[in-house]
Structures are given as structure tokens and as C-alpha cells.
Design an enzyme around this catalytic site. Structure first.
Site, PDB file in Angstrom:
ATOM      1  N   LYS A  22       0.848  -1.209   0.000  1.00 26.53           N
ATOM      2  CA  LYS A  22       0.000   0.000   0.000  1.00 26.53           C
ATOM      3  C   LYS A  22       0.876   1.248   0.000  1.00 26.53           C
ATOM      4  CE  LYS A  22      -1.630   1.623   4.053  1.00 26.53           C
ATOM      5  NZ  LYS A  22      -1.334   3.025   4.409  1.00 26.53           N
ATOM      6  N   ASN A  23       1.868   1.278   0.891  1.00 23.27           N
ATOM      7  CA  ASN A  23       2.648   2.501   1.051  1.00 23.27           C
ATOM      8  C   ASN A  23       3.639   2.735  -0.081  1.00 23.27           C
ATOM      9  OD1 ASN A  23       1.172   3.034   3.264  1.00 23.27           O
ATOM     10  ND2 ASN A  23       2.751   2.476   4.754  1.00 23.27           N
ATOM     11  N   ARG A 101      -3.980  11.061   4.106  1.00 31.70           N
ATOM     12  CA  ARG A 101      -2.859  11.988   4.208  1.00 31.70           C
ATOM     13  C   ARG A 101      -1.872  11.835   3.056  1.00 31.70           C
ATOM     14  NH1 ARG A 101      -1.272  14.073   7.969  1.00 31.70           N
ATOM     15  NH2 ARG A 101       0.901  13.695   7.421  1.00 31.70           N
ATOM     16  N   CYS A 125      -4.346  12.991  12.331  1.00 32.90           N
ATOM     17  CA  CYS A 125      -5.084  11.729  12.235  1.00 32.90           C
ATOM     18  C   CYS A 125      -4.984  11.087  13.617  1.00 32.90           C
ATOM     19  CB  CYS A 125      -4.528  10.848  11.132  1.00 32.90           C
ATOM     20  SG  CYS A 125      -3.058   9.971  11.600  1.00 32.90           S
ATOM     21  N   ARG A 130       1.085  14.783  12.749  1.00 32.67           N
ATOM     22  CA  ARG A 130       1.637  14.464  11.427  1.00 32.67           C
ATOM     23  C   ARG A 130       1.698  15.685  10.501  1.00 32.67           C
ATOM     24  NH1 ARG A 130      -0.819   8.912   9.468  1.00 32.67           N
ATOM     25  NH2 ARG A 130       0.990   8.982   8.099  1.00 32.67           N
ATOM     26  N   PRO A 131       2.474  16.709  10.881  1.00 30.45           N
ATOM     27  CA  PRO A 131       2.609  17.894  10.028  1.00 30.45           C
ATOM     28  C   PRO A 131       3.369  17.570   8.743  1.00 30.45           C
ATOM     29  CG  PRO A 131       4.177  17.980  11.825  1.00 30.45           C
ATOM     30  CD  PRO A 131       3.317  16.769  12.072  1.00 30.45           C
ATOM     31  N   VAL A 132       3.380  18.523   7.821  1.00 26.94           N
ATOM     32  CA  VAL A 132       4.147  18.344   6.579  1.00 26.94           C
ATOM     33  C   VAL A 132       5.166  19.480   6.422  1.00 26.94           C
ATOM     34  CG1 VAL A 132       2.429  16.984   5.329  1.00 26.94           C
ATOM     35  CG2 VAL A 132       2.292  19.493   5.274  1.00 26.94           C
ATOM     36  N   ASP A 133       5.549  20.075   7.572  1.00 29.34           N
ATOM     37  CA  ASP A 133       6.461  21.222   7.538  1.00 29.34           C
ATOM     38  C   ASP A 133       7.790  20.893   6.855  1.00 29.34           C
ATOM     39  OD1 ASP A 133       6.631  19.550   9.903  1.00 29.34           O
ATOM     40  OD2 ASP A 133       8.225  20.868  10.576  1.00 29.34           O
ATOM     41  N   LEU A 134       8.265  19.663   7.023  1.00 24.20           N
ATOM     42  CA  LEU A 134       9.569  19.308   6.424  1.00 24.20           C
ATOM     43  C   LEU A 134       9.466  19.222   4.901  1.00 24.20           C
ATOM     44  CD1 LEU A 134      10.740  16.620   9.025  1.00 24.20           C
ATOM     45  CD2 LEU A 134      11.215  19.085   8.995  1.00 24.20           C
ATOM     46  N   ASP A 315       4.705   0.649  11.962  1.00 23.35           N
ATOM     47  CA  ASP A 315       3.458   0.084  11.431  1.00 23.35           C
ATOM     48  C   ASP A 315       3.245  -1.364  11.876  1.00 23.35           C
ATOM     49  OD1 ASP A 315       3.580   1.790   8.202  1.00 23.35           O
ATOM     50  OD2 ASP A 315       3.137   2.464  10.234  1.00 23.35           O
ATOM     51  N   ILE A 337       8.143   7.024  16.808  1.00 18.50           N
ATOM     52  CA  ILE A 337       7.834   7.747  15.575  1.00 18.50           C
ATOM     53  C   ILE A 337       6.592   8.624  15.724  1.00 18.50           C
ATOM     54  CG2 ILE A 337       7.355   7.515  13.101  1.00 18.50           C
ATOM     55  CD1 ILE A 337      10.089   6.390  13.785  1.00 18.50           C
ATOM     56  N   ARG A 407      -8.735  -0.008   4.575  1.00 20.85           N
ATOM     57  CA  ARG A 407      -7.855   0.970   3.925  1.00 20.85           C
ATOM     58  C   ARG A 407      -6.521   0.324   3.559  1.00 20.85           C
ATOM     59  NH1 ARG A 407      -7.198   6.581   6.811  1.00 20.85           N
ATOM     60  NH2 ARG A 407      -5.785   6.625   5.049  1.00 20.85           N
TER      61      ARG A 407
HETATM   62  C1  EPZ Z   1       4.527   6.960   6.129  1.00 23.14           C
HETATM   63  O1  EPZ Z   1       3.804   8.044   6.682  1.00 23.14           O
HETATM   64  C2  EPZ Z   1       3.566   5.782   6.072  1.00 23.14           C
HETATM   65  N1  EPZ Z   1       2.427   6.118   5.202  1.00 23.14           N
HETATM   66  C3  EPZ Z   1       3.064   5.449   7.475  1.00 23.14           C
HETATM   67  O2  EPZ Z   1       2.247   4.284   7.378  1.00 23.14           O
HETATM   68  C4  EPZ Z   1       4.280   5.115   8.353  1.00 23.14           C
HETATM   69  O3  EPZ Z   1       3.846   4.867   9.672  1.00 23.14           O
HETATM   70  C5  EPZ Z   1       5.267   6.298   8.345  1.00 23.14           C
HETATM   71  O4  EPZ Z   1       5.642   6.604   6.971  1.00 23.14           O
HETATM   72  C6  EPZ Z   1       6.535   5.990   9.122  1.00 23.14           C
HETATM   73  O5  EPZ Z   1       7.154   4.851   8.580  1.00 23.14           O
HETATM   74  C7  EPZ Z   1       2.593   6.063   3.857  1.00 23.14           C
HETATM   75  O6  EPZ Z   1       3.655   5.727   3.357  1.00 23.14           O
HETATM   76  C8  EPZ Z   1       1.391   6.382   3.027  1.00 23.14           C
HETATM   77  P1  EPZ Z   1       6.756  10.309   8.121  1.00 23.14           P
HETATM   78  P2  EPZ Z   1       4.439   9.543   6.640  1.00 23.14           P
HETATM   79  O7  EPZ Z   1       6.733  11.542   7.297  1.00 23.14           O
HETATM   80  O8  EPZ Z   1       5.213   9.714   5.399  1.00 23.14           O
HETATM   81  C9  EPZ Z   1       6.962  13.603  11.558  1.00 23.14           C
HETATM   82  C10 EPZ Z   1       0.339   2.971   7.735  1.00 23.14           C
HETATM   83  O9  EPZ Z   1      -0.143   2.476   8.761  1.00 23.14           O
HETATM   84  N2  EPZ Z   1       6.961  14.582  10.453  1.00 23.14           N
HETATM   85  O10 EPZ Z   1       7.904   9.355   7.982  1.00 23.14           O
HETATM   86  O11 EPZ Z   1       3.344  10.490   6.937  1.00 23.14           O
HETATM   87  C11 EPZ Z   1       5.629  12.876  11.669  1.00 23.14           C
HETATM   88  O12 EPZ Z   1       4.719  13.622  12.445  1.00 23.14           O
HETATM   89  C12 EPZ Z   1       0.864   4.395   7.742  1.00 23.14           C
HETATM   90  O13 EPZ Z   1       0.462   2.356   6.639  1.00 23.14           O
HETATM   91  C13 EPZ Z   1       7.081  15.944  10.747  1.00 23.14           C
HETATM   92  O14 EPZ Z   1       7.177  16.335  11.907  1.00 23.14           O
HETATM   93  O15 EPZ Z   1       5.421   9.462   7.893  1.00 23.14           O
HETATM   94  C14 EPZ Z   1       6.015  11.575  12.322  1.00 23.14           C
HETATM   95  O16 EPZ Z   1       6.080  11.788  13.725  1.00 23.14           O
HETATM   96  C15 EPZ Z   1       0.648   5.076   9.101  1.00 23.14           C
HETATM   97  N3  EPZ Z   1       7.077  16.841   9.728  1.00 23.14           N
HETATM   98  C16 EPZ Z   1       7.420  11.310  11.786  1.00 23.14           C
HETATM   99  O17 EPZ Z   1       7.902  12.563  11.290  1.00 23.14           O
HETATM  100  C17 EPZ Z   1       6.973  16.460   8.411  1.00 23.14           C
HETATM  101  O18 EPZ Z   1       6.994  17.326   7.521  1.00 23.14           O
HETATM  102  C18 EPZ Z   1       7.472  10.302  10.659  1.00 23.14           C
HETATM  103  O19 EPZ Z   1       6.567  10.738   9.652  1.00 23.14           O
HETATM  104  C19 EPZ Z   1       6.855  15.075   8.128  1.00 23.14           C
HETATM  105  C20 EPZ Z   1       6.859  14.156   9.154  1.00 23.14           C
END
Ligand code: EPZ
Length: 432
Positions: A22-23, A101, A125, A130-134, A315, A337, A407
Site C-alpha cells: 500500500k505505502n 494523508r 489523524c 503528522r505535520p508536513v512542515d519538512l 506500522d 515515531i 484501507r
Molecule cells: C509513512 O507516513 C507511512 N504512510 C506510514 O504508514 C508510516 O507509519 C510512516 O511513513 C513511518 O514509517 C505512507 O507511506 C502512506 P513520516 P508519513 O513523514 O510519510 C513527523 C500505515 O499504517 N513529520 O515518515 O506520513 C511525523 O509527524 C501508515 O500504513 C514531521 O514532523 O510518515 C512523524 O512523527 C501510518 N514533519 C514522523 O515525522 C513532516 O513534515 C514520521 O513521519 C513530516 C513528518
């Protein structure tokens, strides 16, 4: 809303087919926006999130054709052909983004292809803010002008994005994927340091290379991209789903069964295999995937900490907790995480699990038997841990709100019932 009813206690025996990840699919699909050519994705899982992404891409103007695929070792993975010949709309609306997301992954490709994008902020969620600031900071480093207004990200760039040296302060899977896609069409070289090394990121990089991108360091923490003027279409098979694999490995273990996971790739989940082996589960690679056997030994508790790949995946945390709840001895689980990924704990406790959460850590004390109960799914992986607990529990478990499960897991009850589980879906009233 559908519910799933399980009567636990049957050791699983037989074969479970593993589908495409999925991911990985949720990052590969928006990659089609980077070219006018056709991207044909095979081994695509049949999941709600995939349909949501398809709906989002369709409103951008992506043409799609779906057909079955008997290849891939007999799996029923499907082939989806995506063609973004012309992008008619660069807005990703709130009503679609709020459902998933991963929709934010259209941002990088739209900016790179069209020079602009208006994407709803995903919002939080169940498992965290889960911000997207980065993602945004990195795109600004590549020359994008970004404003946040009315709940939307408004991004623009004059001419092409510029290559930049991006250093992510923390590992972000989505951030790495957005920047990797944007960088393929940027002017000059982009270096992504502290890049996510998840297999799904490597899958996206390999697909982009098949589309004509120039990327080095695939699978490492440093990705180097030389931008090109254009990409072309490609055929690509989605990598095996390591989280689906780990989930069904736990299903075999928690029921003390013996199952072969066909299509599994042992090299993608070494940390999970190491942990399950420590608990006493026998796992071996087979020509078609991997065999999981737990019918002859007592399982014992162990400690894990979730980390970015190749560490233990967040996950799989909820699923492992369900197993530890039935193992002998204590286990310490630390979630590093996400800030709120213990929503499954109160539900597992309703089934007799003994869990104490202190901040980011949870102590689990194994009990001889869980007992079936009505429980509530709260998020995708929490739902799967409740199903797993139900498979082992004495008596009947009803898991409510299984739309969370649909999902990310395809045909769960079918795959488990084929191995002897007493499990069925109870169709709910739509209005519920
Ligand atoms: C991906 O989410 C996966 N989703 C998630 O799987 C998975 O848990 C996660 O990576 C970690 O491995 C998809 O691939 C669709 P991150 P993503 O950006 O990309 C923080 C599932 O169950 N962060 O690696 O959203 C964030 O809040 C899902 O299949 C910021 O602070 O995860 C988190 O604490 C759930 N700012 C950490 O980093 C940002 O701009 C990791 O998030 C981006 C992230």
C-alpha cells in the site's frame, strides 16, 4: 458500518498470498503526474486507499485503465495504467485529502510538472498531528514560494524548481518521496541527506529511474538526483507489502499455527523476523516467500523500540503488542515515531491484555489466554492488532468500524478463513 466477527482458538495452517505494498503504491501512483507518458503499475493491491488516490488523480486529469494481472506468481495483483497527458487542475481538495494523508504526495509532482499546486493541508489523524512542515521547507529550498491560507498549501515556482542540498532534521518517508519526485525534473543536482530508507522509498526511486530519472544512492540515507528535462512512461511492479507480511506472520504466531506467506520478501522485514525469532517463532525463507511456525514452542516476551527503516517498523507495533499480550513474561514496547500510537491498548485490555502505558513506552505482561469481546477499531494498524487478538482469544470477538482495516488490508477475512480461522464479515447498515 461493517463489523468482523471472530471465534478464536484455531491455529492457522496453510498459505496466505501477500500483495503489493500500500505505502509503495500510494507514492508510485502520483509519480504518473511527472510525465505525459503512461505509467503501468502491476501487483497493485485492491484497497480503499488506492481507490482514494485514483479518485484524486482523476480530478487532476489523469486517465486510468485497470485490468487484471495473472502474472506475479499467480497473485491477483491488478495492473493500473495511469496517463497524465494533460493536467487540468492543480488543486487537491480538502474533501479528498482529509480521507488520506498520502494525498500530499501530489504536491512535489504537480510543482515539478506545472509550476504550481494548491493542496489541502492533510490535517492530523488518530496516531498524531503528522505535520508536513519538512516537505514544505525542502520545496522552498528548491525555489518554491509557499503560502498557507484557508487550510491549503499554495505553492508556486517561476520556471523550473532548482536542485538543492536538503538535509532532513528527522527521517520522513513522505517528505523524502515528495522531494525525490520534485527533484527528478528540477534544474541541476538535488542531494537528500537523512533520507528515509524504507523499501517503499526505494521502490519509488527504482520506478522513477525506469521513467528516465537519474538517481543514485537508492536504499541509502543519501539520495543524489540529477534533474532531467522530462520523464517518460514505464511499466513497474509494486514491491511486496512488508507490513501485510509482518501482520500475517503475527497471525500465524499468535494462533500457534504454521503458515506459508507466498510473495513475502524476507529481506524487507529483517527487524521483524529478528524480533519474532527472539520470541520463539520459527521463520524460514521458502522459494515462494517465507514460512512461519509457532506450533511447538512457548512464546516469550521481548523488548522493541520502533525506528525508521531498517529498525523495527512503527506500522508493526500494534500487531506485535497483541502477540506479546499472549507471550509468557513481560515486554517493553517503545514508540518513537508517532506521539499517539497506543489507541489499540484500551481495546486490547478489554480482551484481558495487561498493558501499562507510560509516555512513549508500554509494558506488556503476557497472559495465558485473552478473552473475546466487542472492540472498536480506531486506526489501520490498531484494527489489525484487534483482529490478531481475536484470532487467539477464547470466545467471540466483534471488531467494529472495520473501514479502518479495509484501507490497508485486502480480503482479510478471506485470507484468514482459508487457513482455518473462524472469521466472517457482518455487513453493516450504511447509515450506522
Ligand atoms: C509513512 O507516513 C507511512 N504512510 C506510514 O504508514 C508510516 O507509519 C510512516 O511513513 C513511518 O514509517 C505512507 O507511506 C502512506 P513520516 P508519513 O513523514 O510519510 C513527523 C500505515 O499504517 N513529520 O515518515 O506520513 C511525523 O509527524 C501508515 O500504513 C514531521 O514532523 O510518515 C512523524 O512523527 C501510518 N514533519 C514522523 O515525522 C513532516 O513534515 C514520521 O513521519 C513530516 C513528518
Amino acid at each position: 458500518m461493517d463489523r468482523i466477527r471472530i471465534v478464536g482458538g484455531t491455529p492457522l495452517k496453510g498459505i496466505i498470498p501477500i500483495g503489493g505494498a500500500k505505502n509503495a503504491a500510494l507514492a508510485l501512483m502520483p509519480a504518473c503526474l511527472l510525465t505525459e507518458g503512461t505509467l503501468a503499475l502491476s501487483n497493485l493491491p485492491h484497497l480503499v486507499d488506492i481507490s482514494t488516490m485514483a479518485n484524486l488523480l482523476a480530478q487532476h486529469g489523469v486517465g486510468m485503465a485497470l485490468n487484471g494481472d495473472a502474472r506475479n506468481g499467480g497473485h491477483t495483483g491488478r495492473v493500473l495504467e495511469l496517463t497524465a497527458a494533460e493536467i487540468v487542475n492543480t488543486t487537491a481538495p480538502y474533501d479528498l485529502v482529509r480521507k488520506m494523508r498520502a494525498s500530499v504526495l501530489v504536491l512535489g509532482p504537480l510543482l515539478a510538472r506545472c509550476g504550481e499546486a494548491r493542496v489541502s493541508l492533510p490535517g492530523g489523524c488518530a496516531i498524531g498531528t503528522r505535520p508536513v512542515d519538512l516537505h514544505l521547507k525542502a520545496l522552498e529550498q528548491m525555489g518554491a514560494r509557499i503560502e498557507l491560507a484557508e487550510g491549503y498549501i499554495a505553492a508556486k515556482v517561476t520556471g523550473r524548481l532548482k536542485g538543492a542540498h536538503i538535509i532532513f532534521p528527522q527521517v520522513t518517508v513522505g517528505g523524502t518521496e515528495n522531494i525525490l519526485m520534485a527533484a527528478t525534473l528540477a534544474e541541476g543536482e538535488t542531494v537528500i541527506a537523512n533520507a528515509a530508507r524504507e523499501p517503499e522509498v526505494a521502490d519509488l526511486a527504482q520506478c522513477l529511474i525506469a521513467m528516465g530519472a537519474r538517481i543514485e544512492g537508492v536504499g541509502t540515507g543519501t539520495l543524489r538526483v540529477q534533474g532531467v528535462a522530462a520523464l517518460h512512461g514505464a511499466e513497474y511492479s509494486v514491491v511486496s507489502d512488508r507490513i501485510e507480511t509482518g501482520t500475517y506472520a503475527v497471525a500465524a504466531a499468535i494462533t500457534r499455527g504454521d503458515v506459508e506467506l507466498v510473495g513475502a520478501r524476507v529481506d524487507l522485514l529483517e527487524s521483524v523476523i529478528k524480533t519474532l525469532t527472539e520470541c520463539g517463532v520459527a521463520i524460514e525463507a521458502t522459494p515462494r516467500g517465507m514460512r512461519v511456525k509457532a506450533d511447538s514452542t512457548e512464546l516469550v516476551g521481548t523488548d522493541i523500540m520502533t525506528e525508521p527503516y531498517p529498525g523495527f517498523p512503527t506500522d508493526m507495533q500494534a500487531q506485535l503488542m497483541a502477540l506479546m499480550a499472549t507471550a509468557s513474561g513481560a515486554s517493553m514496547i517503545t514508540e518513537t515515531i508517532f506521539e499517539n500510537r497506543y489507541m489499540h491498548v484500551p481495546e486490547l485490555m478489554r480482551m484481558g491484555a495487561k498493558v501499562n502505558v507510560h509516555g512513549a513506552s508500554a509494558i506488556v505482561r503476557g497472559v495465558p489466554k485473552l478473552s473475546g469481546a466487542p472492540v472498536m477499531a480506531t486506526d489501520l494498524r490498531a484494527s489489525s492488532s484487534l483482529i490478531l487478538a481475536g484470532l487467539a482469544a477464547e470466545g467471540e470477538t466483534i471488531v467494529n468500524r472495520v473501514y479502518h482495516l479495509d484501507r490497508g488490508y485486502e480480503r482479510v477475512e478471506e485470507k484468514l478463513a482459508a487457513c482455518g480461522a473462524q472469521i466472517e464479515r457482518i455487513k453493516g447498515e450504511a447509515a450506522e
